[in-house]
Design a protein around this motif. Structure first.
Motif, PDB file in Angstrom:
ATOM      1  N   GLN A  39      49.691  -9.177  46.657  1.00  0.00           N
ATOM      2  CA  GLN A  39      49.174  -9.732  47.916  1.00  0.00           C
ATOM      3  C   GLN A  39      47.946 -10.609  47.649  1.00  0.00           C
ATOM      4  OE1 GLN A  39      49.616  -8.778  51.887  1.00  0.00           O
ATOM      5  NE2 GLN A  39      48.729 -10.795  51.504  1.00  0.00           N
TER       6      GLN A  39
ATOM      7  N   LEU B 112      42.464   6.238  50.765  1.00  0.00           N
ATOM      8  CA  LEU B 112      41.875   7.444  50.183  1.00  0.00           C
ATOM      9  C   LEU B 112      40.389   7.242  49.899  1.00  0.00           C
ATOM     10  CD1 LEU B 112      44.730   8.381  47.663  1.00  0.00           C
ATOM     11  CD2 LEU B 112      44.251   9.425  49.890  1.00  0.00           C
TER      12      LEU B 112
ATOM     13  N   ASP C  18      35.159   2.068  46.595  1.00  0.00           N
ATOM     14  CA  ASP C  18      35.806   2.647  47.764  1.00  0.00           C
ATOM     15  C   ASP C  18      35.735   1.629  48.899  1.00  0.00           C
ATOM     16  OD1 ASP C  18      36.614   4.046  49.975  1.00  0.00           O
ATOM     17  OD2 ASP C  18      35.390   5.817  49.572  1.00  0.00           O
ATOM     18  N   GLY C  19      36.907   1.185  49.333  1.00  0.00           N
ATOM     19  CA  GLY C  19      37.000   0.145  50.355  1.00  0.00           C
ATOM     20  C   GLY C  19      36.360   0.512  51.674  1.00  0.00           C
TER      21      GLY C  19
ATOM     22  N   GLU D 190      39.545  -2.335  44.871  1.00  0.00           N
ATOM     23  CA  GLU D 190      40.554  -1.326  44.516  1.00  0.00           C
ATOM     24  C   GLU D 190      39.827  -0.085  44.002  1.00  0.00           C
ATOM     25  OE1 GLU D 190      44.029  -0.795  44.665  1.00  0.00           O
ATOM     26  OE2 GLU D 190      43.347   1.096  43.813  1.00  0.00           O
TER      27      GLU D 190
ATOM     28  N   GLY E 191      42.432  -2.656  48.736  1.00  0.00           N
ATOM     29  CA  GLY E 191      43.658  -2.148  48.111  1.00  0.00           C
ATOM     30  C   GLY E 191      44.358  -3.228  47.310  1.00  0.00           C
TER      31      GLY E 191
ATOM     32  N   SER F 240      45.426  -2.938  52.795  1.00  0.00           N
ATOM     33  CA  SER F 240      46.781  -2.614  52.311  1.00  0.00           C
ATOM     34  C   SER F 240      47.044  -1.126  52.164  1.00  0.00           C
ATOM     35  CB  SER F 240      47.030  -3.226  50.937  1.00  0.00           C
ATOM     36  OG  SER F 240      47.058  -4.593  51.004  1.00  0.00           O
TER      37      SER F 240
ATOM     38  N   GLN G 146      51.147   4.716  43.637  1.00  0.00           N
ATOM     39  CA  GLN G 146      50.966   3.557  44.522  1.00  0.00           C
ATOM     40  C   GLN G 146      52.199   2.660  44.463  1.00  0.00           C
ATOM     41  OE1 GLN G 146      48.442   3.800  46.498  1.00  0.00           O
ATOM     42  NE2 GLN G 146      47.710   5.579  45.350  1.00  0.00           N
ATOM     43  N   THR G 147      52.264   1.708  45.397  1.00  0.00           N
ATOM     44  CA  THR G 147      53.435   0.821  45.444  1.00  0.00           C
ATOM     45  C   THR G 147      52.997  -0.636  45.559  1.00  0.00           C
ATOM     46  OG1 THR G 147      53.494   1.108  47.841  1.00  0.00           O
ATOM     47  CG2 THR G 147      54.980   2.496  46.559  1.00  0.00           C
ATOM     48  N   ILE G 148      53.866  -1.531  45.101  1.00  0.00           N
ATOM     49  CA  ILE G 148      53.705  -2.954  45.415  1.00  0.00           C
ATOM     50  C   ILE G 148      54.369  -3.122  46.777  1.00  0.00           C
ATOM     51  CG2 ILE G 148      55.801  -3.544  44.067  1.00  0.00           C
ATOM     52  CD1 ILE G 148      54.566  -6.303  43.527  1.00  0.00           C
ATOM     53  N   SER G 149      53.682  -3.782  47.712  1.00  0.00           N
ATOM     54  CA  SER G 149      54.196  -3.890  49.074  1.00  0.00           C
ATOM     55  C   SER G 149      55.492  -4.681  49.114  1.00  0.00           C
ATOM     56  CB  SER G 149      53.167  -4.578  49.975  1.00  0.00           C
ATOM     57  OG  SER G 149      51.952  -3.877  49.962  1.00  0.00           O
TER      58      SER G 149
HETATM   59  N1  SAH Z   1      48.219  -5.053  48.017  1.00  0.00           N
HETATM   60  C1  SAH Z   1      49.069  -4.314  47.101  1.00  0.00           C
HETATM   61  C2  SAH Z   1      49.440  -2.977  47.695  1.00  0.00           C
HETATM   62  C3  SAH Z   1      48.879  -1.867  46.917  1.00  0.00           C
HETATM   63  S1  SAH Z   1      49.169  -0.253  47.578  1.00  0.00           S
HETATM   64  C4  SAH Z   1      50.277  -5.147  46.751  1.00  0.00           C
HETATM   65  O1  SAH Z   1      50.291  -6.329  46.961  1.00  0.00           O
HETATM   66  O2  SAH Z   1      51.219  -4.645  46.216  1.00  0.00           O
HETATM   67  C5  SAH Z   1      47.600   0.108  48.283  1.00  0.00           C
HETATM   68  C6  SAH Z   1      46.430   0.157  47.348  1.00  0.00           C
HETATM   69  O3  SAH Z   1      45.296   0.562  48.109  1.00  0.00           O
HETATM   70  C7  SAH Z   1      46.559   1.155  46.193  1.00  0.00           C
HETATM   71  O4  SAH Z   1      46.400   0.487  44.985  1.00  0.00           O
HETATM   72  C8  SAH Z   1      45.424   2.146  46.454  1.00  0.00           C
HETATM   73  O5  SAH Z   1      44.835   2.640  45.266  1.00  0.00           O
HETATM   74  C9  SAH Z   1      44.452   1.309  47.255  1.00  0.00           C
HETATM   75  N2  SAH Z   1      43.508   2.071  48.074  1.00  0.00           N
HETATM   76  C10 SAH Z   1      43.732   3.156  48.858  1.00  0.00           C
HETATM   77  N3  SAH Z   1      42.602   3.572  49.439  1.00  0.00           N
HETATM   78  C11 SAH Z   1      41.607   2.709  49.026  1.00  0.00           C
HETATM   79  C12 SAH Z   1      40.199   2.617  49.257  1.00  0.00           C
HETATM   80  N4  SAH Z   1      39.543   3.481  50.033  1.00  0.00           N
HETATM   81  N5  SAH Z   1      39.516   1.614  48.658  1.00  0.00           N
HETATM   82  C13 SAH Z   1      40.147   0.721  47.844  1.00  0.00           C
HETATM   83  N6  SAH Z   1      41.462   0.764  47.575  1.00  0.00           N
HETATM   84  C14 SAH Z   1      42.194   1.740  48.156  1.00  0.00           C
END
Ligand code: SAH
Length: 194
Positions: free
Chosen positions: A74, A189, A116-117, A89, A68, A133, A40-43
């Motif tokens: 964020q 995911l 799960d989001g 998350e 996310g 995100s 994963q990445t920090i945006s």
């Molecule tokens: N908002 C973060 C960005 C994180 S990257 C920031 O400020 O840096 C995106 C994130 O979304 C990852 O941590 C990933 O695990 C999460 N993610 C992906 N699919 C998801 C889902 N279905 N439910 C919850 N989180 C999810």
């Protein structure tokens, strides 16, 4: 290009290096996305500011759902600009780290869910704002149903290499969708990871 001074102030007041591994912290103030582990990445800071600006363009929001949490960067920006953030998350260790960063910054108006989001967080719905995100192939219907009337959702939609930011607004009897700029987010995911 960001015009909302409250957002710029929140970004200035939020140390970004605390959200990443020490090995990368020397790059924390570059305007780029960086790895945070678990694929994963920090945006990118510009994208965080841009999505926040699009979300808040019509006024202050009370309840915002974030999908996310990642490392929580964020989340920390949102927490300074809205009344309460509900953040989901799917990767447990990332959520645990995010919680501790927000605690260190004394931002207490955030509730975290490991889940799960795609399901949203029905218990606290409806939300005035939803910020996603990670990129789904289409906007999940469950999330649309958790928006308040007049609520705003900012979401990157599409597969890698072909994603666009969308702003969805819930209006009487339906939804208004604006297609915005191309973006590059990690995929949305299914399920959860421990
Ligand atoms: N908002 C973060 C960005 C994180 S990257 C920031 O400020 O840096 C995106 C994130 O979304 C990852 O941590 C990933 O695990 C999460 N993610 C992906 N699919 C998801 C889902 N279905 N439910 C919850 N989180 C999810």
């Amino acid at each position: 290009g960001i015009k909302n001074n409250k957002i710029l102030d929140a970004m200035c007041n939020t140390p970004r290096h605390i959200f990443m591994d020490e090995a990368l912290s020397s790059r924390a103030y570059e305007d780029v996305a960086l790895p945070i582990g678990y694929n994963q990445t920090i945006s990118q800071p510009y994208i965080v500011a841009r999505m926040t600006e699009l979300l808040l363009e019509f006024g202050r929001l009370e309840k915002v759902l974030e999908i996310g949490t990642g490392c929580g960067y964020q989340t920390a920006i949102l927490a300074q600009l809205v009344d309460h953030v509900y953040s989901i998350e799917r990767i447990w260790p990332l959520q645990r780290k995010a919680k501790s960063h927000l605690w260190d910054l004394k931002l207490k108006n955030v509730s975290f869910l490991h889940g799960d989001g795609i399901l949203g967080w029905p218990k606290h719905a409806p939300y005035d704002g939803i910020l996603v995100s990670a990129a789904p192939s289409e906007v999940p219907d469950t999330l649309l149903q958790q928006m308040a009337l007049g609520g705003v959702m900012i979401v990157p939609v599409g597969k890698a290499g072909n994603q666009r930011l969308q702003r969805v607004i819930r209006i009487q009897g339906g939804f208004e969708v604006e297609e915005l700029e191309p973006v590059s987010f990690v995929p949305f995911l299914p399920g959860t990871e421990m």
